[in-house]
Enzyme design. Structure first.
Site, PDB file in Angstrom:
ATOM      1  N   HIS A  23     -65.050 -18.523  -1.295  1.00 48.68           N
ATOM      2  CA  HIS A  23     -64.499 -18.199  -2.625  1.00 48.68           C
ATOM      3  C   HIS A  23     -65.662 -17.902  -3.557  1.00 48.68           C
ATOM      4  O   HIS A  23     -66.224 -18.814  -4.182  1.00 48.68           O
ATOM      5  CB  HIS A  23     -63.649 -19.375  -3.118  1.00 48.68           C
ATOM      6  CG  HIS A  23     -62.944 -19.121  -4.417  1.00 48.68           C
ATOM      7  ND1 HIS A  23     -61.804 -19.803  -4.798  1.00 48.68           N
ATOM      8  CD2 HIS A  23     -63.210 -18.272  -5.442  1.00 48.68           C
ATOM      9  CE1 HIS A  23     -61.416 -19.384  -5.988  1.00 48.68           C
ATOM     10  NE2 HIS A  23     -62.260 -18.462  -6.410  1.00 48.68           N
ATOM     11  N   HIS A  52     -66.898 -14.665  -6.226  1.00 51.75           N
ATOM     12  CA  HIS A  52     -66.734 -13.347  -6.843  1.00 51.75           C
ATOM     13  C   HIS A  52     -68.130 -12.769  -7.011  1.00 51.75           C
ATOM     14  O   HIS A  52     -68.944 -13.350  -7.753  1.00 51.75           O
ATOM     15  CB  HIS A  52     -66.048 -13.471  -8.198  1.00 51.75           C
ATOM     16  CG  HIS A  52     -64.705 -14.149  -8.111  1.00 51.75           C
ATOM     17  ND1 HIS A  52     -63.530 -13.452  -8.030  1.00 51.75           N
ATOM     18  CD2 HIS A  52     -64.363 -15.470  -8.060  1.00 51.75           C
ATOM     19  CE1 HIS A  52     -62.516 -14.298  -7.956  1.00 51.75           C
ATOM     20  NE2 HIS A  52     -62.985 -15.532  -7.969  1.00 51.75           N
ATOM     21  N   HIS A  75     -55.500 -16.476  -5.549  1.00 54.29           N
ATOM     22  CA  HIS A  75     -55.755 -17.591  -6.451  1.00 54.29           C
ATOM     23  C   HIS A  75     -54.382 -18.148  -6.855  1.00 54.29           C
ATOM     24  O   HIS A  75     -53.490 -17.391  -7.261  1.00 54.29           O
ATOM     25  CB  HIS A  75     -56.470 -17.116  -7.711  1.00 54.29           C
ATOM     26  CG  HIS A  75     -57.931 -16.832  -7.535  1.00 54.29           C
ATOM     27  ND1 HIS A  75     -58.426 -16.004  -6.571  1.00 54.29           N
ATOM     28  CD2 HIS A  75     -59.019 -17.295  -8.236  1.00 54.29           C
ATOM     29  CE1 HIS A  75     -59.761 -15.954  -6.681  1.00 54.29           C
ATOM     30  NE2 HIS A  75     -60.142 -16.720  -7.685  1.00 54.29           N
ATOM     31  N   GLU A 116     -54.761 -22.939  -9.987  1.00 54.31           N
ATOM     32  CA  GLU A 116     -56.032 -23.235 -10.670  1.00 54.31           C
ATOM     33  C   GLU A 116     -55.637 -23.755 -12.064  1.00 54.31           C
ATOM     34  O   GLU A 116     -55.774 -24.933 -12.348  1.00 54.31           O
ATOM     35  CB  GLU A 116     -56.891 -21.962 -10.779  1.00 54.31           C
ATOM     36  CG  GLU A 116     -58.206 -22.169 -11.532  1.00 54.31           C
ATOM     37  CD  GLU A 116     -59.006 -20.856 -11.727  1.00 54.31           C
ATOM     38  OE1 GLU A 116     -58.428 -19.759 -11.578  1.00 54.31           O
ATOM     39  OE2 GLU A 116     -60.219 -20.952 -12.047  1.00 54.31           O
TER      40      GLU A 116
HETATM   41  N1  ADE Z   1     -62.145 -14.077 -11.445  1.00 56.35           N
HETATM   42  C1  ADE Z   1     -63.382 -14.580 -11.322  1.00 56.35           C
HETATM   43  N2  ADE Z   1     -63.329 -15.915 -11.275  1.00 56.35           N
HETATM   44  C2  ADE Z   1     -62.033 -16.274 -11.363  1.00 56.35           C
HETATM   45  C3  ADE Z   1     -61.342 -17.511 -11.369  1.00 56.35           C
HETATM   46  N3  ADE Z   1     -61.967 -18.689 -11.271  1.00 56.35           N
HETATM   47  N4  ADE Z   1     -60.002 -17.490 -11.487  1.00 56.35           N
HETATM   48  C4  ADE Z   1     -59.357 -16.325 -11.596  1.00 56.35           C
HETATM   49  N5  ADE Z   1     -59.958 -15.143 -11.594  1.00 56.35           N
HETATM   50  C5  ADE Z   1     -61.287 -15.110 -11.477  1.00 56.35           C
HETATM   51 ZN    ZN Z   2     -62.115 -17.378  -8.142  1.00 58.25          ZN
END
Ligand code: ADE
Ligand code: ZN
Length: 331
Positions: free
Chosen positions: A14, A16, A194, A197
């Protein structure tokens, strides 16, 4: 413990790539590409990294990504991340990129992918770091816009290993993207999303049942729903948990309140990841260290978290066996 943390082989699931853009590189690329930044210097930018929630982070993250323009920019960004992987003993990484953030600024679809892929190929050849690339759809945009991106991705099927879903979660439920994920699965791509969260546990149910994802990114809100936790444990659905991200975005008020070890004890396939390390104060080793420092995670638990990532990753069985042995040999 510090030697163990450094030497433990790690698998990142995970990450980005746009979230690895360190302030120094952001300023260097802004200069190179003549993009204006609303901060006087690196220190002023770092001082702005105080996030009340996910949206306040996303606002800065998208603004920062605007300095990424050329294939070379994406190559440099990815190479800098892979250099950190090498330092942290990350031996395999499955990273996200957000093409819509770039195509919206007039960057050609293939540009980020080419730069990222060139760096990944070089890191595998030089350092043996293996990888996968997951294209993330931005959930704050419409499903139609996402479908147009998926259509562009079809021409690059061999260079994209899976489809994900990210960005502002609350108000953009999995159901909004049911058609898009059906299409992605028909094209043969494994899917992740995702969920849970900031959004509720119901988004995790829907990511599994409507989008048919093979992993949940974050997923920590499952703690509110005993039935869901039982399902995640019995089906061994991987959760890619991001401890430093969760505390920086106020998902948990303090690391000592993080529930990752409780989920591990209940038999869930939880893993440790860094999400957007340039914004959240640390890469993989720092995330593992936070669990040792604030939750008194044992070596056995940290090893188990790394073994879970082997189970959850998209390498073949033979490669997984090799990684398991390397982790078990780390005492
Ligand atoms: N894009 C980058 N980081 C993210 C995150 N933690 N949650 C949702 N979208 C994201
Ligand atoms: Zn993320």
């Amino acid at each position: 413990m510090e030697t163990f943390l450094a030497e433990l082989p790690k698998i990142e699931l995970h990450l980005h790539i746009e979230g690895t853009l360190e302030p120094e590189m952001m300023f260097a690329l802004a200069k190179r590409n003549q993009v204006a930044l609303p901060y006087a210097d690196v220190d002023a930018l770092r001082a702005a990294y105080q996030f009340a929630n996910l949206q306040s982070f996303l606002d800065l993250y998208y603004q920062g990504a605007a300095v990424l323009c050329t294939e070379q920019d994406f190559y440099d960004l990815t190479m800098a991340y892979l250099t950190r992987c090498r330092q942290d003993n990350v031996v395999h990484t499955e990273l996200f990129f957000d093409p819509q953030t770039h195509t919206a600024r007039g960057i050609e679809f293939a540009v980020p992918l080419r730069g990222i892929r060139r760096a990944l190929a070089q890191a595998e050849q030089q350092w043996g770091i293996t990888s996968r690339v997951i294209l993330c759809i931005l959930r704050h945009l419409s499903e139609e816009e996402g479908l147009a991106t998926l259509a562009q991705a079809e021409a690059y099927r061999d260079e994209i290993d899976g489809i994900g879903l990210d960005s502002a979660e609350v108000g953009n439920p999995p159901a909004k993207f049911a058609r898009l994920f059906k299409r992605a699965r028909e094209l043969g791509w494994p899917c992740v999303a995702h969920a849970g969260e900031e959004g509720p546990a119901s988004y995790i149910w829907d990511a599994l049942d409507l989008l048919k994802v093979v992993r949940i990114d974050h997923g920590v809100r499952c703690h509110d729903d005993p039935l869901l936790m039982a399902r995640l444990a019995s089906e061994r659905v991987p959760l890619t948990v991001c401890p430093l991200s969760n505390t920086r975005l106020q998902v948990f008020a303090h690391m000592s309140e993080h529930t990752i070890l409780d989920l591990l004890d209940r038999g869930l396939c939880v893993t440790v990841n860094s999400d957007d390390p340039a914004y959240f104060g640390g890469y993989m080793t720092a995330n593992f260290r936070a669990l040792a420092t604030h939750l008194q995670a044992s070596r056995e638990q940290l090893r188990m978290l790394s073994l879970n990532a082997v189970e959850a990753c998209w390498l073949d069985d033979k490669q997984k066996r090799v990684l398991r042995e390397r982790i078990l040999a780390c005492l």
